[in-house]
Design a protein around this motif. Structure first.
Motif, PDB file in Angstrom:
ATOM      1  N   GLU A 257      45.949  35.493  32.920  1.00 37.28           N
ATOM      2  CA  GLU A 257      44.828  35.027  33.426  1.00 37.28           C
ATOM      3  C   GLU A 257      43.349  36.031  34.040  1.00 37.28           C
ATOM      4  O   GLU A 257      42.188  36.019  34.033  1.00 37.28           O
ATOM      5  N   ILE A 258      43.365  37.045  34.922  1.00 36.57           N
ATOM      6  CA  ILE A 258      42.715  37.931  35.022  1.00 36.57           C
ATOM      7  C   ILE A 258      41.952  38.846  33.854  1.00 36.57           C
ATOM      8  O   ILE A 258      40.585  39.291  33.964  1.00 36.57           O
ATOM      9  N   GLN A 259      43.273  39.477  32.961  1.00 35.38           N
ATOM     10  CA  GLN A 259      42.518  40.276  31.829  1.00 35.38           C
ATOM     11  C   GLN A 259      41.126  39.493  31.067  1.00 35.38           C
ATOM     12  O   GLN A 259      40.423  39.600  29.939  1.00 35.38           O
ATOM     13  N   GLU A 260      41.239  37.883  30.632  1.00 34.16           N
ATOM     14  CA  GLU A 260      40.721  36.844  30.343  1.00 34.16           C
ATOM     15  C   GLU A 260      39.622  36.490  30.522  1.00 34.16           C
ATOM     16  O   GLU A 260      38.192  37.015  30.415  1.00 34.16           O
ATOM     17  N   LEU A 261      39.466  36.354  31.847  1.00 36.81           N
ATOM     18  CA  LEU A 261      38.250  36.288  32.770  1.00 36.81           C
ATOM     19  C   LEU A 261      37.915  37.385  32.477  1.00 36.81           C
ATOM     20  O   LEU A 261      36.181  37.158  32.640  1.00 36.81           O
ATOM     21  N   TYR A 262      38.049  38.771  32.683  1.00 33.04           N
ATOM     22  CA  TYR A 262      37.132  39.814  32.620  1.00 33.04           C
ATOM     23  C   TYR A 262      36.804  39.577  31.467  1.00 33.04           C
ATOM     24  O   TYR A 262      35.502  40.323  31.200  1.00 33.04           O
ATOM     25  N   ALA A 263      37.179  39.753  30.693  1.00 32.04           N
ATOM     26  CA  ALA A 263      36.684  39.619  29.085  1.00 32.04           C
ATOM     27  C   ALA A 263      35.744  38.766  29.173  1.00 32.04           C
ATOM     28  O   ALA A 263      34.856  39.571  28.286  1.00 32.04           O
ATOM     29  N   ILE A 264      35.226  38.086  29.841  1.00 33.57           N
ATOM     30  CA  ILE A 264      33.932  36.934  29.454  1.00 33.57           C
ATOM     31  C   ILE A 264      32.787  37.306  30.841  1.00 33.57           C
ATOM     32  O   ILE A 264      32.497  36.762  30.980  1.00 33.57           O
ATOM     33  N   GLY A 265      33.144  38.111  31.297  1.00 35.61           N
ATOM     34  CA  GLY A 265      32.625  38.675  32.222  1.00 35.61           C
ATOM     35  C   GLY A 265      32.838  38.877  33.488  1.00 35.61           C
ATOM     36  O   GLY A 265      31.748  38.578  34.401  1.00 35.61           O
ATOM     37  N   CYS A 266      33.682  37.918  34.592  1.00 43.02           N
ATOM     38  CA  CYS A 266      33.892  37.914  36.140  1.00 43.02           C
ATOM     39  C   CYS A 266      34.449  39.286  36.607  1.00 43.02           C
ATOM     40  O   CYS A 266      34.982  40.108  35.678  1.00 43.02           O
ATOM     41  N   ARG A 267      34.449  38.994  37.366  1.00 44.92           N
ATOM     42  CA  ARG A 267      34.233  40.925  38.389  1.00 44.92           C
ATOM     43  C   ARG A 267      34.530  40.905  39.110  1.00 44.92           C
ATOM     44  O   ARG A 267      35.391  41.358  40.230  1.00 44.92           O
ATOM     45  N   ASN A 268      35.388  39.495  39.871  1.00 45.54           N
ATOM     46  CA  ASN A 268      35.123  38.812  41.404  1.00 45.54           C
ATOM     47  C   ASN A 268      35.854  38.254  41.722  1.00 45.54           C
ATOM     48  O   ASN A 268      35.046  37.483  41.001  1.00 45.54           O
ATOM     49  N   ILE A 269      37.588  38.058  42.370  1.00 42.34           N
ATOM     50  CA  ILE A 269      37.976  37.203  42.930  1.00 42.34           C
ATOM     51  C   ILE A 269      38.449  37.171  43.514  1.00 42.34           C
ATOM     52  O   ILE A 269      38.628  38.562  44.633  1.00 42.34           O
ATOM     53  N   GLN A 270      39.021  36.231  44.312  1.00 48.99           N
ATOM     54  CA  GLN A 270      39.136  36.108  45.746  1.00 48.99           C
ATOM     55  C   GLN A 270      40.745  35.043  45.764  1.00 48.99           C
ATOM     56  O   GLN A 270      40.257  34.170  45.905  1.00 48.99           O
ATOM     57  N   PHE A 271      41.606  35.058  46.496  1.00 51.00           N
ATOM     58  CA  PHE A 271      43.408  34.948  46.182  1.00 51.00           C
ATOM     59  C   PHE A 271      42.555  34.056  47.610  1.00 51.00           C
ATOM     60  O   PHE A 271      42.723  35.041  48.807  1.00 51.00           O
ATOM     61  N   ASP A 272      43.134  32.674  47.816  1.00 47.79           N
ATOM     62  CA  ASP A 272      43.130  32.076  49.350  1.00 47.79           C
ATOM     63  C   ASP A 272      44.351  31.653  49.415  1.00 47.79           C
ATOM     64  O   ASP A 272      44.925  31.430  49.043  1.00 47.79           O
ATOM     65  N   ASP A 273      44.690  32.393  50.822  1.00 48.65           N
ATOM     66  CA  ASP A 273      46.331  32.794  50.796  1.00 48.65           C
ATOM     67  C   ASP A 273      46.589  32.716  52.215  1.00 48.65           C
ATOM     68  O   ASP A 273      46.672  33.472  53.364  1.00 48.65           O
ATOM     69  N   PRO A 274      46.066  31.527  53.032  1.00 47.32           N
ATOM     70  CA  PRO A 274      47.084  31.230  54.618  1.00 47.32           C
ATOM     71  C   PRO A 274      48.334  31.713  54.295  1.00 47.32           C
ATOM     72  O   PRO A 274      48.500  31.498  55.938  1.00 47.32           O
ATOM     73  N   LEU A 275      49.152  31.227  53.615  1.00 40.26           N
ATOM     74  CA  LEU A 275      50.451  31.545  53.960  1.00 40.26           C
ATOM     75  C   LEU A 275      51.020  33.089  54.408  1.00 40.26           C
ATOM     76  O   LEU A 275      51.791  33.401  55.081  1.00 40.26           O
ATOM     77  N   LEU A 276      50.066  33.995  54.373  1.00 40.94           N
ATOM     78  CA  LEU A 276      50.555  34.891  54.519  1.00 40.94           C
ATOM     79  C   LEU A 276      50.107  35.010  55.760  1.00 40.94           C
ATOM     80  O   LEU A 276      50.708  35.929  57.096  1.00 40.94           O
TER      81      LEU A 276
ATOM     82  N   ASP B  47      37.030  47.914  38.225  1.00 41.94           N
ATOM     83  CA  ASP B  47      35.577  47.610  38.387  1.00 41.94           C
ATOM     84  C   ASP B  47      35.782  46.225  38.084  1.00 41.94           C
ATOM     85  O   ASP B  47      34.840  45.748  38.921  1.00 41.94           O
ATOM     86  N   PHE B  48      36.887  45.441  38.349  1.00 37.49           N
ATOM     87  CA  PHE B  48      37.277  43.695  38.509  1.00 37.49           C
ATOM     88  C   PHE B  48      37.483  43.921  40.776  1.00 37.49           C
ATOM     89  O   PHE B  48      38.818  44.462  41.014  1.00 37.49           O
ATOM     90  N   ASN B  49      37.219  43.535  40.949  1.00 39.62           N
ATOM     91  CA  ASN B  49      37.299  43.516  42.435  1.00 39.62           C
ATOM     92  C   ASN B  49      37.954  42.292  42.822  1.00 39.62           C
ATOM     93  O   ASN B  49      37.739  41.038  42.475  1.00 39.62           O
ATOM     94  N   VAL B  50      39.063  42.601  43.863  1.00 35.22           N
ATOM     95  CA  VAL B  50      39.826  41.193  44.217  1.00 35.22           C
ATOM     96  C   VAL B  50      40.378  41.543  45.864  1.00 35.22           C
ATOM     97  O   VAL B  50      39.912  42.635  47.155  1.00 35.22           O
ATOM     98  N   GLY B  51      39.515  39.797  46.330  1.00 31.10           N
ATOM     99  CA  GLY B  51      39.823  40.083  47.627  1.00 31.10           C
ATOM    100  C   GLY B  51      41.001  39.416  47.576  1.00 31.10           C
ATOM    101  O   GLY B  51      41.627  38.347  47.075  1.00 31.10           O
ATOM    102  N   VAL B  52      41.741  38.797  49.383  1.00 31.87           N
ATOM    103  CA  VAL B  52      42.257  38.735  50.122  1.00 31.87           C
ATOM    104  C   VAL B  52      42.017  37.014  50.797  1.00 31.87           C
ATOM    105  O   VAL B  52      41.740  38.594  52.036  1.00 31.87           O
TER     106      VAL B  52
END
Length: 395
Positions: free
Chosen positions: A188-207, A247-252
Motif C-alpha cells: 500500500e505504501i509503495q502504491e500511495l508513493y507512486a501516485i504522489g502521496c508523501r504523508n501518512i498517519q497511523f491512528d493507534d490508540p492501542l499503543l 521522503d515519505f513522512n510517517v506519523g503515529v
C-alpha cells in the motif's frame, strides 16, 4: 530541521460530518440508497471541508475521513482473508483491552468485527481512491502535503487475542500472520508513493493502552506477556515500513479513546513506552494526546531523539470550550524545556523546532462525532493556527 510535513499547525484527521452526509449515510445503512448515490454527497462534503482547512490555514489537508464509518476503516475491511462478522461473541474480545472492557461494562452481548479466517492478501488498494480525490481538488503544490490516515496494523489482533486469526491457516504462528499484514502495508505504501502521496498517519490508540495500568494488570491476570507483545507490535510497525522512501513522512497518533460524547477508554502517561516509542519505531513524528491530565506529564518527551518531531495535542476535540492562547504557549515552552534537558541534551531553541501542535484527537473518530458543531471545529483549528503563528515565525 525539516518539518514539512508535519506542519507547525496540524490536525489529526477526522472532522465533523455535516448533517446532510450523516443522513445519506444512514439511508445507505438502511438500504434506501446505493453507494453510488452516496458518492456525490461525500464528494461535496469533502470539497467543503478541504476549502475550510485551506481558509483556516491548516496545510496538511485531509478528507476529514468522510468516506469512513470509523477511523480505522480501510485496511482490514479490504484485505482478502479477513471476514466481517456482524455478531462476534464478547468472549472473543479481550477484556483487558480498555475499549472492549467498556463495551462489556455497558452490557453489550455481541459486537461486529473482523476476524482473519484465510490467508491474508492485498488484492486491491486501501486508500488510493481517497488520495486521488484529494489530488483532484487541490493544487499540485499541495499534493505532497495531503495526509492519509491509516489503520494501526495490530488493531484486530490486540482486540481479539487468540481469536484474531485462524490457527489452521497460520498454524498458531502470530509472526507469520503479521508477516502477511506487513506485506500488505508495504504494498500500500509503495502504491500511495507512486501516485504522489508523501504523508501518512497511523491512528493507534492501542499503543497508548500499554500506558494504562488497567490493561497491564488485566494482561498479567490472563498470562499475557505485555512487554513481549509491545515488542512484537514495534517489530510489526518496522516491517510495515520496510522499503519506504526517505521522503515519505510517517506519523503515529496515540490517544486514549474519543468515542461518542467524548468518551475515553484509558488513562496513563507515556512513561512506560516512551523510550521504545520514540527510538525503536521507525516513524518520523508522533501525534500525542496532551489536553488533559489523563495523558500524564511532558516528562516522557525527554526520550525524543533529535531527528524526530512531536505534535502536541494540547487542544481538545471533545468539547467546544476554547483553550487560552497564553496557557497553550506556556505549555509548548514547558515541553521544549523538557525535551532540551532530556536523554540527548540540546538547546531549547532546537527542542522548540521539533514541536508542532494540534487537537488531541480527531473531531469524529466515529461518524456521529463529538459534541461539537462544525463552527466549533473551525474555531478550534483557527486556535491551533493562531497559537502556532505566535510561537513560530514559519507557521
Amino acid at each position: 530541521m525539516h518539518l514539512n510535513p508535519p506542519f507547525r499547525a496540524e490536525h489529526i484527521g477526522s472532522l465533523k460530518r455535516p448533517a446532510a452526509l450523516l443522513q445519506k449515510r444512514k439511508e445507505l445503512d438502511d438500504g434506501v440508497i446505493t453507494a453510488e448515490e452516496l458518492l456525490p454527497v461525500e464528494n461535496k462534503a469533502i470539497d467543503n471541508i478541504v476549502k475550510m482547512q485551506q481558509e483556516v490555514g491548516i496545510k496538511s489537508i485531509t478528507d476529514g475521513e468522510f468516506r469512513r464509518h470509523m477511523f480505522y476503516d480501510g485496511v482490514f475491511d479490504n484485505l482478502e482473508g479477513m471476514t466481517y462478522l456482524p455478531d462476534v461473541p464478547l468472549h472473543m474480545f479481550m477484556s483487558y483491552v480498555p475499549d472492549t472492557a467498556a463495551f462489556k461494562h455497558h452490557s453489550f452481548k455481541k459486537a461486529a468485527s473482523y476476524i482473519c479466517e484465510g490467508k491474508l492478501r492485498r488484492t486491491k488498494p486501501f486508500y488510493k481512491s481517497q488520495f486521488e480525490y484529494l489530488k483532484s481538488i487541490t493544487s499540485p503544490e499541495e499534493h505532497g502535503d495531503i495526509k492519509i490516515t491509516v489503520c494501526a496494523p495490530e488493531w484486530f489482533h490486540l482486540r481479539h487475542g487468540p481469536y484474531a486469526y485462524n490457527k489452521e491457516v497460520y498454524k498458531n504462528d502470530v509472526e507469520e500472520y503479521f508477516d502477511d499484514v506487513a506485506k500488505a502495508y508495504q504494498e500500500e505504501i509503495q502504491e500511495l508513493y507512486a501516485i504522489g502521496c508523501r504523508n501518512i498517519q497511523f491512528d493507534d490508540p492501542l499503543l497508548a493502552y500499554f500506558c494504562a495500568e488497567s490493561m497491564i494488570e488485566g494482561m498479567i491476570e490472563q498470562g499475557v506477556d505485555h512487554a513481549k507483545l509491545l515488542d512484537l507490535y514495534i517489530k510489526v510497525y518496522n516491517q510495515c515500513l520496510e522499503g519506504k522512501p526517505d521522503d515519505f513522512n510517517v506519523g503515529v497518533h496515540l490517544c486514549r479513546g474519543n468515542f461518542r460524547d467524548g468518551l475515553h477508554f484509558s488513562e496513563g502517561g507515556y512513561d512506560r513506552i516512551a523510550a521504545k516509542l520514540f527510538n525503536e519505531i521507525k516513524a518520523d513524528c508522533y501525534y500525542l494526546e496532551y489536553d488533559t491530565e489523563r495523558a500524564g506529564t511532558f516528562e516522557p518527551l525527554r526520550h525524543l531523539p533529535r531527528d524526530k518531531s512531536v505534535v502536541l495535542g494540547l487542544i481538545t476535540s471533545k468539547f467546544p470550550q476554547l483553550e487560552d492562547v497564553e496557557e497553550l504557549k506556556q505549555r509548548i515552552n514547558a515541553a521544549a524545556e523538557t525535551i532540551a534537558s532530556g536523554v540527548e541534551p540540546r538547546s531549547k531553541e532546537e527542542a522548540l523546532n521539533q514541536i508542532c501542535i494540534s487537537p488531541q484527537c480527531g473531531f469524529a473518530s466515529h461518524a456521529d462525532g463529538n459534541p461539537v458543531t462544525e463552527a466549533d471545529v473551525v474555531k478550534k483549528l483557527s486556535l491551533v493556527v493562531k497559537t502556532a503563528k505566535e510561537i513560530w515565525s514559519d507557521a
